[in-house]
Design a protein around this motif. Sequence first.
Motif, PDB file in Angstrom:
ATOM      1  N   THR A 143       0.813  -1.218   0.000  1.00 10.91           N
ATOM      2  CA  THR A 143       0.000   0.000   0.000  1.00 10.91           C
ATOM      3  C   THR A 143       0.844   1.264   0.000  1.00 10.91           C
ATOM      4  O   THR A 143       0.443   2.270  -0.560  1.00 10.91           O
ATOM      5  CB  THR A 143      -0.944   0.004   1.216  1.00 10.91           C
ATOM      6  N   GLY A 144       2.009   1.226   0.619  1.00 15.19           N
ATOM      7  CA  GLY A 144       2.858   2.409   0.674  1.00 15.19           C
ATOM      8  C   GLY A 144       3.909   2.469  -0.409  1.00 15.19           C
ATOM      9  O   GLY A 144       4.780   3.327  -0.399  1.00 15.19           O
ATOM     10  N   GLY A 145       3.855   1.558  -1.382  1.00 13.37           N
ATOM     11  CA  GLY A 145       4.864   1.523  -2.434  1.00 13.37           C
ATOM     12  C   GLY A 145       5.919   0.476  -2.133  1.00 13.37           C
ATOM     13  O   GLY A 145       5.972  -0.093  -1.041  1.00 13.37           O
ATOM     14  N   LEU A 146       6.779   0.200  -3.096  1.00 15.83           N
ATOM     15  CA  LEU A 146       7.756  -0.876  -2.984  1.00 15.83           C
ATOM     16  C   LEU A 146       9.150  -0.392  -3.364  1.00 15.83           C
ATOM     17  O   LEU A 146       9.338   0.233  -4.399  1.00 15.83           O
ATOM     18  CB  LEU A 146       7.349  -2.038  -3.900  1.00 15.83           C
ATOM     19  N   ASN A 147      10.116  -0.684  -2.517  1.00 11.71           N
ATOM     20  CA  ASN A 147      11.533  -0.492  -2.834  1.00 11.71           C
ATOM     21  C   ASN A 147      12.099  -1.845  -3.230  1.00 11.71           C
ATOM     22  O   ASN A 147      11.813  -2.852  -2.582  1.00 11.71           O
ATOM     23  CB  ASN A 147      12.315   0.022  -1.629  1.00 11.71           C
ATOM     24  N   ASP A 148      12.899  -1.879  -4.272  1.00  9.63           N
ATOM     25  CA  ASP A 148      13.561  -3.109  -4.706  1.00  9.63           C
ATOM     26  C   ASP A 148      15.028  -2.783  -4.949  1.00  9.63           C
ATOM     27  O   ASP A 148      15.397  -2.278  -6.003  1.00  9.63           O
ATOM     28  CB  ASP A 148      12.900  -3.654  -5.971  1.00  9.63           C
ATOM     29  N   LEU A 149      15.845  -3.060  -3.962  1.00  4.98           N
ATOM     30  CA  LEU A 149      17.291  -2.931  -4.145  1.00  4.98           C
ATOM     31  C   LEU A 149      17.762  -4.233  -4.756  1.00  4.98           C
ATOM     32  O   LEU A 149      17.549  -5.302  -4.177  1.00  4.98           O
ATOM     33  CB  LEU A 149      17.993  -2.683  -2.816  1.00  4.98           C
ATOM     34  N   PHE A 200      13.404  -6.566  -0.988  1.00  5.10           N
ATOM     35  CA  PHE A 200      12.149  -5.830  -1.053  1.00  5.10           C
ATOM     36  C   PHE A 200      11.813  -5.198   0.292  1.00  5.10           C
ATOM     37  O   PHE A 200      11.928  -5.839   1.335  1.00  5.10           O
ATOM     38  CB  PHE A 200      10.998  -6.751  -1.449  1.00  5.10           C
ATOM     39  N   SER A 201      11.381  -3.954   0.245  1.00  2.00           N
ATOM     40  CA  SER A 201      10.918  -3.273   1.454  1.00  2.00           C
ATOM     41  C   SER A 201       9.827  -2.277   1.068  1.00  2.00           C
ATOM     42  O   SER A 201       9.706  -1.873  -0.081  1.00  2.00           O
ATOM     43  CB  SER A 201      12.070  -2.549   2.157  1.00  2.00           C
ATOM     44  N   SER A 202       9.052  -1.893   2.061  1.00  3.92           N
ATOM     45  CA  SER A 202       7.988  -0.917   1.848  1.00  3.92           C
ATOM     46  C   SER A 202       8.592   0.479   1.826  1.00  3.92           C
ATOM     47  O   SER A 202       9.518   0.784   2.580  1.00  3.92           O
ATOM     48  CB  SER A 202       6.953  -1.022   2.972  1.00  3.92           C
ATOM     49  N   GLN A 203       8.078   1.341   0.965  1.00  2.00           N
ATOM     50  CA  GLN A 203       8.535   2.731   0.943  1.00  2.00           C
ATOM     51  C   GLN A 203       7.992   3.499   2.138  1.00  2.00           C
ATOM     52  O   GLN A 203       8.655   4.373   2.666  1.00  2.00           O
ATOM     53  CB  GLN A 203       8.091   3.432  -0.343  1.00  2.00           C
ATOM     54  N   ALA A 204       6.786   3.161   2.552  1.00  2.44           N
ATOM     55  CA  ALA A 204       6.132   3.864   3.664  1.00  2.44           C
ATOM     56  C   ALA A 204       6.278   3.039   4.949  1.00  2.44           C
ATOM     57  O   ALA A 204       6.484   1.831   4.896  1.00  2.44           O
ATOM     58  CB  ALA A 204       4.658   4.076   3.352  1.00  2.44           C
TER      59      ALA A 204
END
Length: 133
Positions: free
Chosen positions: A22-28, A49-53
Amino acid sequence: MYGLRHGHFGAMDYFYLAFTPTGGLNDLMLKTKFKPQKKFYLNLDVHSFSSQAPLFDPERTETSIDKQLGIETDLYFTHQPYETRTINGGYSQMFAEPSMELEKGGGSHEKLANWLWLSLTLKPKFISMPVKK
Protein backbone atom coordinates in the motif's frame (compact mmCIF):
# COMPACT_ATOMS: atom_id res chain seq x y z
CA MET A 1 4.85 1.79 -19.95
CA TYR A 2 2.28 -0.98 -19.48
CA GLY A 3 3.35 -2.34 -16.10
CA LEU A 4 5.78 -5.11 -17.06
CA ARG A 5 6.91 -5.83 -13.51
CA HIS A 6 8.19 -9.39 -14.01
CA GLY A 7 11.54 -8.23 -15.31
CA HIS A 8 12.03 -5.73 -12.50
CA PHE A 9 10.49 -7.22 -9.34
CA GLY A 10 11.84 -10.77 -9.44
CA ALA A 11 10.89 -13.97 -11.25
CA MET A 12 8.45 -15.16 -8.56
CA ASP A 13 6.01 -12.30 -9.21
CA TYR A 14 5.34 -11.66 -5.53
CA PHE A 15 4.77 -8.04 -6.46
CA TYR A 16 3.05 -8.43 -9.78
CA LEU A 17 -0.44 -7.22 -10.70
CA ALA A 18 -2.27 -8.84 -7.76
CA PHE A 19 -0.29 -7.26 -4.92
CA THR A 20 1.69 -4.10 -4.44
CA PRO A 21 2.37 -2.82 -0.92
CA THR A 22 0.00 0.00 0.00
CA GLY A 23 2.86 2.41 0.67
CA GLY A 24 4.86 1.52 -2.43
CA LEU A 25 7.76 -0.88 -2.98
CA ASN A 26 11.53 -0.49 -2.83
CA ASP A 27 13.56 -3.11 -4.71
CA LEU A 28 17.29 -2.93 -4.14
CA MET A 29 18.70 -5.43 -6.62
CA LEU A 30 22.01 -6.89 -7.64
CA LYS A 31 22.13 -8.52 -11.07
CA THR A 32 25.10 -10.51 -12.29
CA LYS A 33 25.77 -12.42 -15.49
CA PHE A 34 28.53 -14.98 -16.05
CA LYS A 35 29.64 -16.62 -19.28
CA PRO A 36 31.53 -19.77 -18.22
CA GLN A 37 31.37 -21.25 -21.74
CA LYS A 38 30.93 -19.88 -25.25
CA LYS A 39 27.17 -20.56 -25.55
CA PHE A 40 26.21 -20.72 -21.88
CA TYR A 41 25.10 -17.84 -19.63
CA LEU A 42 24.46 -18.02 -15.91
CA ASN A 43 22.61 -15.20 -14.14
CA LEU A 44 22.08 -14.46 -10.47
CA ASP A 45 19.68 -11.74 -9.36
CA VAL A 46 19.13 -10.80 -5.72
CA HIS A 47 16.20 -8.55 -4.78
CA SER A 48 15.78 -6.94 -1.36
CA PHE A 49 12.15 -5.83 -1.05
CA SER A 50 10.92 -3.27 1.45
CA SER A 51 7.99 -0.92 1.85
CA GLN A 52 8.54 2.73 0.94
CA ALA A 53 6.13 3.86 3.66
CA PRO A 54 6.23 2.93 7.36
CA LEU A 55 4.33 -0.24 8.25
CA PHE A 56 2.18 -0.50 11.36
CA ASP A 57 0.95 -3.44 13.39
CA PRO A 58 -2.81 -3.75 12.65
CA GLU A 59 -3.57 -4.64 16.28
CA ARG A 60 -1.53 -1.73 17.68
CA THR A 61 -1.75 0.98 15.03
CA GLU A 62 0.73 3.25 16.80
CA THR A 63 3.46 0.57 16.72
CA SER A 64 5.59 0.56 13.58
CA ILE A 65 7.17 -2.67 12.31
CA ASP A 66 10.20 -3.42 10.14
CA LYS A 67 9.71 -2.23 6.54
CA GLN A 68 11.81 -5.13 5.15
CA LEU A 69 9.47 -7.56 3.32
CA GLY A 70 11.95 -10.18 2.16
CA ILE A 71 14.79 -11.20 -0.12
CA GLU A 72 14.35 -13.10 -3.38
CA THR A 73 17.17 -14.87 -5.20
CA ASP A 74 16.82 -15.84 -8.87
CA LEU A 75 19.38 -18.17 -10.44
CA TYR A 76 18.81 -18.89 -14.13
CA PHE A 77 20.70 -19.98 -17.22
CA THR A 78 20.58 -19.85 -21.00
CA HIS A 79 22.30 -22.44 -23.19
CA GLN A 80 22.19 -22.32 -26.98
CA PRO A 81 24.01 -25.41 -28.25
CA TYR A 82 22.78 -24.80 -31.81
CA GLU A 83 21.36 -21.77 -33.61
CA THR A 84 17.93 -23.41 -33.74
CA ARG A 85 17.75 -24.62 -30.09
CA THR A 86 17.84 -22.79 -26.78
CA ILE A 87 17.46 -24.22 -23.29
CA ASN A 88 16.52 -21.90 -20.41
CA GLY A 89 15.95 -22.76 -16.80
CA GLY A 90 16.00 -21.30 -13.36
CA TYR A 91 15.34 -21.53 -9.66
CA SER A 92 13.98 -18.79 -7.39
CA GLN A 93 13.63 -18.64 -3.62
CA MET A 94 11.82 -16.06 -1.47
CA PHE A 95 13.00 -15.47 2.09
CA ALA A 96 10.02 -13.56 3.48
CA GLU A 97 10.05 -11.51 6.67
CA PRO A 98 7.22 -11.33 9.26
CA SER A 99 6.18 -7.94 7.86
CA MET A 100 5.28 -9.68 4.55
CA GLU A 101 2.48 -11.56 6.37
CA LEU A 102 1.01 -8.33 7.70
CA GLU A 103 1.33 -6.47 4.41
CA LYS A 104 -0.25 -9.30 2.37
CA GLY A 105 -2.94 -9.92 4.98
CA GLY A 106 -2.10 -13.55 5.72
CA GLY A 107 0.16 -16.46 4.96
CA SER A 108 3.28 -17.51 6.82
CA HIS A 109 6.75 -16.10 6.29
CA GLU A 110 8.18 -19.41 7.57
CA LYS A 111 6.77 -21.51 4.70
CA LEU A 112 9.07 -22.39 1.82
CA ALA A 113 8.37 -20.28 -1.28
CA ASN A 114 10.29 -21.29 -4.39
CA TRP A 115 9.94 -21.66 -8.14
CA LEU A 116 11.72 -23.97 -10.58
CA TRP A 117 11.33 -23.85 -14.35
CA LEU A 118 12.80 -25.26 -17.55
CA SER A 119 12.13 -24.22 -21.16
CA LEU A 120 13.19 -25.57 -24.53
CA THR A 121 12.82 -23.30 -27.57
CA LEU A 122 13.03 -24.76 -31.08
CA LYS A 123 13.31 -22.50 -34.11
CA PRO A 124 13.54 -24.78 -37.14
CA LYS A 125 14.63 -23.47 -40.52
CA PHE A 126 12.27 -24.76 -43.18
CA ILE A 127 13.48 -22.68 -46.10
CA SER A 128 16.92 -21.23 -46.54
CA MET A 129 17.38 -18.70 -49.29
CA PRO A 130 20.85 -17.73 -50.51
CA VAL A 131 21.73 -14.09 -50.03
CA LYS A 132 22.87 -12.21 -53.14
CA LYS A 133 25.85 -9.94 -52.73
